[in-house]
Write an enzyme that holds these catalytic residues in place. Structure first.
Site, PDB file in Angstrom:
ATOM      1  N   PRO A   2       0.820  -1.215   0.000  1.00  0.00           N
ATOM      2  CA  PRO A   2       0.000   0.000   0.000  1.00  0.00           C
ATOM      3  C   PRO A   2       0.851   1.261   0.000  1.00  0.00           C
ATOM      4  O   PRO A   2       1.867   1.345   0.692  1.00  0.00           O
ATOM      5  CB  PRO A   2      -0.799  -0.126   1.301  1.00  0.00           C
ATOM      6  CG  PRO A   2      -0.820  -1.580   1.593  1.00  0.00           C
ATOM      7  CD  PRO A   2       0.490  -2.109   1.105  1.00  0.00           C
ATOM      8  N   GLU A   3       0.436   2.223  -0.810  1.00  0.00           N
ATOM      9  CA  GLU A   3       1.131   3.506  -0.868  1.00  0.00           C
ATOM     10  C   GLU A   3       0.312   4.540  -0.107  1.00  0.00           C
ATOM     11  O   GLU A   3      -0.687   4.222   0.547  1.00  0.00           O
ATOM     12  CB  GLU A   3       1.356   3.901  -2.324  1.00  0.00           C
ATOM     13  CG  GLU A   3       2.214   2.881  -3.081  1.00  0.00           C
ATOM     14  CD  GLU A   3       2.525   3.285  -4.512  1.00  0.00           C
ATOM     15  OE1 GLU A   3       2.427   4.495  -4.827  1.00  0.00           O
ATOM     16  OE2 GLU A   3       2.864   2.408  -5.309  1.00  0.00           O
ATOM     17  N   HIS A 100      -5.194 -15.574  10.451  1.00  0.00           N
ATOM     18  CA  HIS A 100      -4.312 -14.451  10.143  1.00  0.00           C
ATOM     19  C   HIS A 100      -4.737 -13.166  10.847  1.00  0.00           C
ATOM     20  O   HIS A 100      -4.220 -12.093  10.541  1.00  0.00           O
ATOM     21  CB  HIS A 100      -4.245 -14.220   8.627  1.00  0.00           C
ATOM     22  CG  HIS A 100      -3.753 -15.413   7.861  1.00  0.00           C
ATOM     23  ND1 HIS A 100      -2.588 -16.082   8.185  1.00  0.00           N
ATOM     24  CD2 HIS A 100      -4.279 -16.061   6.790  1.00  0.00           C
ATOM     25  CE1 HIS A 100      -2.408 -17.082   7.346  1.00  0.00           C
ATOM     26  NE2 HIS A 100      -3.416 -17.102   6.495  1.00  0.00           N
ATOM     27  N   ARG A 119       0.776 -12.546   5.208  1.00  0.00           N
ATOM     28  CA  ARG A 119       2.221 -12.686   4.977  1.00  0.00           C
ATOM     29  C   ARG A 119       3.065 -12.184   6.144  1.00  0.00           C
ATOM     30  O   ARG A 119       4.265 -12.416   6.188  1.00  0.00           O
ATOM     31  CB  ARG A 119       2.607 -11.929   3.704  1.00  0.00           C
ATOM     32  CG  ARG A 119       1.879 -12.415   2.458  1.00  0.00           C
ATOM     33  CD  ARG A 119       2.417 -11.700   1.235  1.00  0.00           C
ATOM     34  NE  ARG A 119       1.573 -11.918   0.073  1.00  0.00           N
ATOM     35  CZ  ARG A 119       1.809 -11.406  -1.124  1.00  0.00           C
ATOM     36  NH1 ARG A 119       2.867 -10.629  -1.305  1.00  0.00           N
ATOM     37  NH2 ARG A 119       1.005 -11.644  -2.130  1.00  0.00           N
ATOM     38  N   ARG A 160      21.740  16.519  -8.754  1.00  0.00           N
ATOM     39  CA  ARG A 160      21.620  15.061  -8.657  1.00  0.00           C
ATOM     40  C   ARG A 160      21.599  14.416 -10.044  1.00  0.00           C
ATOM     41  O   ARG A 160      20.863  14.835 -10.939  1.00  0.00           O
ATOM     42  CB  ARG A 160      20.344  14.682  -7.889  1.00  0.00           C
ATOM     43  CG  ARG A 160      20.259  15.261  -6.489  1.00  0.00           C
ATOM     44  CD  ARG A 160      21.292  14.666  -5.560  1.00  0.00           C
ATOM     45  NE  ARG A 160      21.072  13.260  -5.326  1.00  0.00           N
ATOM     46  CZ  ARG A 160      20.307  12.782  -4.342  1.00  0.00           C
ATOM     47  NH1 ARG A 160      19.665  13.615  -3.521  1.00  0.00           N
ATOM     48  NH2 ARG A 160      20.181  11.474  -4.175  1.00  0.00           N
TER      49      ARG A 160
END
Length: 281
Positions: A2-3, A100, A119, A160
């Site tokens: 997830p972002e 879970h 997981r 950069r």
């Protein structure tokens, strides 16, 4: 994983059911996830009143009326399930297995908030006042916050040689951005993901800054992107994946009217980048 939009969506879903309520019961069903949970987690949380919920980067912080905040990271497969005492109820995936369910919080309103993580790449920790928590230390500004400006982004890129895609994924430069939304923002800005960050002109950086904020805001309104494991706290899927213009669309036609280009994919630092070779220079 997830972002920012997915994490923010979960935070907003949890807020009305936790803020202002006491945690009357805390069931911790295993000692660890990705890392060990604090040995005093149950003791600290039980009886605590939730003062509010914040998001920092991809982490949710649950502020308590005690000298601690609970830190929650969903990892790759973590989901939050909210049940009980809720008008109308929520719809949850029946395939989620109770084996879970690793942490269950019960409030004084009879609502249960369950962390399900098949997981076990997620994390639960306590953040103490004044502590420079290792998961939060060194994070850059929030992309939707007032501290993130075109000037700040230009300063981070100055001199950069690293690709702009890699720089935007560096959490020290800007916090919370991930592969999906960086690909989408770069496409909207017309910037090739492999261009050196220091080579971008001021106008390009300003445009990129605006598109980063726009794509994140749109994704949050859409409930995030459900590619594999993400669900909102309501159990519903996000739907921003239907708005992807380049992410995961290798070989598809560029959505820019009149372009005629084909979406391409390259590997950058072990991750895929999708872009239009015609539109993005």
């Amino acid at each position: 994983m997830p972002e920012l939009p997915e994490v923010e969506t979960v935070r907003r879903g949890l807020e009305p059911h936790l803020t202002g309520h006491r945690l009357v019961r805390v069931d911790q069903r295993r000692p660890d996830l990705r890392w060990p949970m604090p040995p005093d987690l149950v003791q600290v949380l039980t009886g605590a009143r939730v003062e509010g919920l914040r998001r920092r980067s991809k982490y949710i912080l649950i502020d308590l009326d005690r000298d601690a905040a609970m830190l929650l990271h969903l990892g790759m497969s973590g989901r939050i399930r909210v049940e009980g005492g809720i008008l109308g109820g929520f719809h949850h995936d029946a395939s989620l297995r109770a084996q879970h369910d690793h942490l269950v919080l019960t409030t004084d309103a009879g609502v249960t908030v369950t962390l399900n993580d098949a997981r076990r790449f997620g994390a639960v920790d306590l953040v103490r006042p004044g502590q420079d928590h290792p998961l939060l230390a060194g994070l850059g500004p929030e992309p939707l916050g007032e501290d993130f400006t075109p000037t700040v982004l230009a300063a981070a890129f100055a001199g950069r040689k690293a690709p702009v895609k890699s720089l935007l994924l560096d959490q020290r430069i800007v916090a919370g951005l991930g592969n999906i939304y960086v690909c989408e923002a770069l496409f909207r800005a017309g910037i090739h993901p492999a261009r050196p960050g220091g080579a971008l002109a001021a106008g390009e950086i300003a445009a990129l800054w605006g598109h980063i904020r726009d794509v994140l805001a749109e994704a949050i309104l859409a409930g995030g992107s459900s590619l594999r494991d993400h669900r909102q706290a309501t159990g519903e899927m996000g739907y921003f994946q239907h708005e992807f213009r380049v992410y995961g669309r290798e070989g598809g036609a560029c959505p820019t009217p009149g372009c005629g280009g084909v979406i391409a994919r390259i590997a950058q630092s072990g991750r895929s980048s999708w872009f239009c070779p015609h539109c993005q220079r």
